[in-house]
Scaffold this motif. Structure first.
Motif, PDB file in Angstrom:
ATOM      1  N   GLY A 199       0.820  -1.211   0.000  1.00 45.29           N
ATOM      2  CA  GLY A 199       0.000   0.000   0.000  1.00 45.29           C
ATOM      3  C   GLY A 199       0.850   1.256   0.000  1.00 45.29           C
ATOM      4  N   TRP A 200       1.947   1.229   0.771  1.00 48.05           N
ATOM      5  CA  TRP A 200       2.793   2.419   0.905  1.00 48.05           C
ATOM      6  C   TRP A 200       3.451   2.782  -0.428  1.00 48.05           C
ATOM      7  CZ3 TRP A 200       3.138   6.345   3.965  1.00 48.05           C
ATOM      8  CH2 TRP A 200       4.256   7.180   3.899  1.00 48.05           C
ATOM      9  N   LYS A 242       2.420   2.279  -3.292  1.00 46.18           N
ATOM     10  CA  LYS A 242       1.405   2.854  -4.193  1.00 46.18           C
ATOM     11  C   LYS A 242       1.085   4.291  -3.764  1.00 46.18           C
ATOM     12  CE  LYS A 242      -1.010  -1.491  -5.286  1.00 46.18           C
ATOM     13  NZ  LYS A 242      -0.504  -2.427  -4.276  1.00 46.18           N
ATOM     14  N   LEU A 243       0.947   4.465  -2.453  1.00 47.17           N
ATOM     15  CA  LEU A 243       0.530   5.772  -1.938  1.00 47.17           C
ATOM     16  C   LEU A 243       1.533   6.878  -2.287  1.00 47.17           C
ATOM     17  CD1 LEU A 243      -1.848   6.865  -0.237  1.00 47.17           C
ATOM     18  CD2 LEU A 243      -0.424   6.584   1.787  1.00 47.17           C
ATOM     19  N   TRP A 255      -0.574   6.267  -8.903  1.00 45.15           N
ATOM     20  CA  TRP A 255      -1.582   5.491  -8.170  1.00 45.15           C
ATOM     21  C   TRP A 255      -2.622   6.422  -7.548  1.00 45.15           C
ATOM     22  CZ3 TRP A 255      -3.375   0.735  -8.063  1.00 45.15           C
ATOM     23  CH2 TRP A 255      -2.569  -0.282  -8.579  1.00 45.15           C
ATOM     24  N   ARG A 256      -2.152   7.556  -7.032  1.00 48.42           N
ATOM     25  CA  ARG A 256      -3.084   8.468  -6.356  1.00 48.42           C
ATOM     26  C   ARG A 256      -4.116   9.046  -7.329  1.00 48.42           C
ATOM     27  NH1 ARG A 256       1.738  10.395  -3.887  1.00 48.42           N
ATOM     28  NH2 ARG A 256       1.571  12.382  -4.961  1.00 48.42           N
ATOM     29  N   SER A 282      -8.440   2.567  -6.693  1.00 47.72           N
ATOM     30  CA  SER A 282      -7.038   2.721  -6.266  1.00 47.72           C
ATOM     31  C   SER A 282      -6.973   3.174  -4.808  1.00 47.72           C
ATOM     32  CB  SER A 282      -6.319   3.753  -7.143  1.00 47.72           C
ATOM     33  OG  SER A 282      -6.325   3.351  -8.475  1.00 47.72           O
ATOM     34  N   TRP A 283      -7.779   4.192  -4.465  1.00 47.08           N
ATOM     35  CA  TRP A 283      -7.763   4.705  -3.094  1.00 47.08           C
ATOM     36  C   TRP A 283      -8.295   3.672  -2.108  1.00 47.08           C
ATOM     37  CZ3 TRP A 283      -5.169   8.362  -0.756  1.00 47.08           C
ATOM     38  CH2 TRP A 283      -4.593   9.364  -1.529  1.00 47.08           C
ATOM     39  N   MET A 292      -5.400   1.299  -1.564  1.00 50.09           N
ATOM     40  CA  MET A 292      -4.296   1.919  -0.814  1.00 50.09           C
ATOM     41  C   MET A 292      -4.670   2.132   0.656  1.00 50.09           C
ATOM     42  SD  MET A 292      -2.559   4.647  -3.462  1.00 50.09           S
ATOM     43  CE  MET A 292      -4.052   5.516  -3.872  1.00 50.09           C
ATOM     44  N   GLU A 338      -4.736  -1.243   2.482  1.00 46.57           N
ATOM     45  CA  GLU A 338      -3.407  -1.838   2.679  1.00 46.57           C
ATOM     46  C   GLU A 338      -2.585  -1.058   3.708  1.00 46.57           C
ATOM     47  OE1 GLU A 338      -2.470  -4.265  -1.402  1.00 46.57           O
ATOM     48  OE2 GLU A 338      -1.886  -2.160  -1.385  1.00 46.57           O
TER      49      GLU A 338
END
Lengths: 230, 146
Positions: free
Chosen positions: A120-121, A123-124, A129-130, A164-165, A168, A171
């Motif tokens: 998750g991190w 991606k964040l 991803w955001r 996506s959110w 994220m 995760e």
């Protein structure tokens, strides 16, 4: 969940996941079928609790033979989790009872938490991803969507941003679920749905079964952590 | 043995950086020709994904998904072959294409020389761009069939 229950349930779920994977390989004439026949035999021994230590030992040796045969993992992430669950269980069986055994299963539980949090991190911190762009690319041109019809999701920017959110947030916040057993159970249910969705959309069925096999370890770890802290 | 243990390590100490970035995505394509100097046939995608998958098929694939999992292995092989052109990855891909051709699962052709290539898809701006990263030599299929 007690340590021994968690260990036994993990063994059963791992054996079932390995049987499912191995039967698929038997269909492929290009794969080394003897390896997978032996893997099924060892998995059955573990499933029925017959000579579990020897069964796990056999599976560990077979895991090395598979790495040699395929020059690495056959199915990336799901094979890595398979190796992790297997070797942690084997160590938990052969180590002297007490803290060392618990450390082996605890390591699996910590890695399960990290599997969500790190994923998750990374991606964040990625702007693509955001904005949902990365997930649109997954649907647009990656090899993962199971059918061409799914590629139209690449043209739904609002939906892919929301998806996506959702992924994220789940995760990255997963470690917080360790605060209590009910919260953890809810988080694991969400996780199972997440893996189920990945299996349906991207054909990642092996991820679903092997991640579920790691869940008992974290249920034990959470209660054990509570005992240690209190 | 050391190499196998090195392959085991990422399993025991995983990085878990799934989909950190969306990397270029490979496709395996093949063609048959009547000889190395005759490249008259067009490239065909190996194991193209279906247009649609039914709900029942999706449920079945939760338990029985050998073709798709092999397709994911082909993705790994294509990535390995592009990063480090090892004969082993090429042989694995070739063996799978040959098996399907010889078992008649692919179109029947009277021509015998097989060649495959790797095409990577990636995004440049708003365009999806294809790039050929690997082109195999020709392999005589008649020797396999004999």
């Amino acid at each position: 969940m007690t340590f021994h229950v968690a260990l036994r349930v993990t063994e059963i779920l791992l054996a079932l996941a390995f049987i499912q994977q191995s039967v698929e390989h038997l269909r492929r004439p290009t794969d080394s079928q003897l390896i997978f026949l032996l893997r099924i035999a060892c998995s059955l021994a573990v499933f029925f609790g017959l000579q579990t230590t020897w069964g796990l030992c056999g599976l560990c040796i077979i895991s090395l033979a598979m790495l040699h045969r395929f020059d690495g993992p056959y199915n990336g992430g799901s094979d890595r989790m398979s190796l992790l669950v297997l070797w942690c269980l084997f160590l938990a069986q052969i180590l002297p009872s007490g803290p060392l055994q618990e450390a082996a299963l605890g390591y699996l539980a910590i890695q399960l938490v990290l599997s969500y949090f790190v994923s998750g991190w990374v991606k964040l911190v990625n702007p693509e991803w955001r904005t949902g762009r990365a997930l649109r690319d997954v649907f647009a041109f990656s090899a993962y969507p199971v059918s061409e019809s799914l590629r139209v999701l690449a043209n739904r920017p609002t939906l892919t941003r929301v998806m996506s959110w959702a992924v994220m947030i789940f995760e990255v916040l997963f470690p917080i679920s360790l605060v209590s057993q009910p919260v953890l159970i809810v988080a694991l249910c969400v996780g199972a749905v997440f893996h189920l969705a990945n299996a349906c959309l991207f054909g990642l069925n092996r991820f679903l079964w092997i991640w579920l096999a790691a869940y008992p370890s974290i249920l034990w770890f959470q209660s054990h952590l509570g005992e240690l802290l209190s | 043995m050391v190499r196998v243990l090195m392959l085991l390590l990422p399993g025991l100490i995983p990085s878990w950086k799934f989909f950190k970035t969306i990397e270029p995505s490979p496709r395996v394509q093949w063609r048959l020709s009547s000889g190395p100097d005759h490249t008259e046939n067009t490239w065909q995608e190996f194991r193209p994904r279906p247009e649609r998958v039914s709900g029942a098929e999706i449920v079945k694939r939760l338990f029985w998904n050998p073709d798709w999992n092999e397709a994911l292995f082909l993705v790994s092989l294509a990535e390995r072959l592009t990063l480090h052109a090892t004969p082993r990855s090429a042989q694995e891909i070739l063996r799978r294409i040959k098996n399907e051709l010889l078992s008649g699962q692919l179109s029947d052709h009277s021509v015998n020389y097989l060649q495959f290539r790797l095409v990577f898809l990636h995004r440049e701006g708003e365009e999806i761009v294809e790039e050929v990263t690997y082109l195999s030599q020709f392999f005589d299929m008649s020797e396999e069939a004999a």
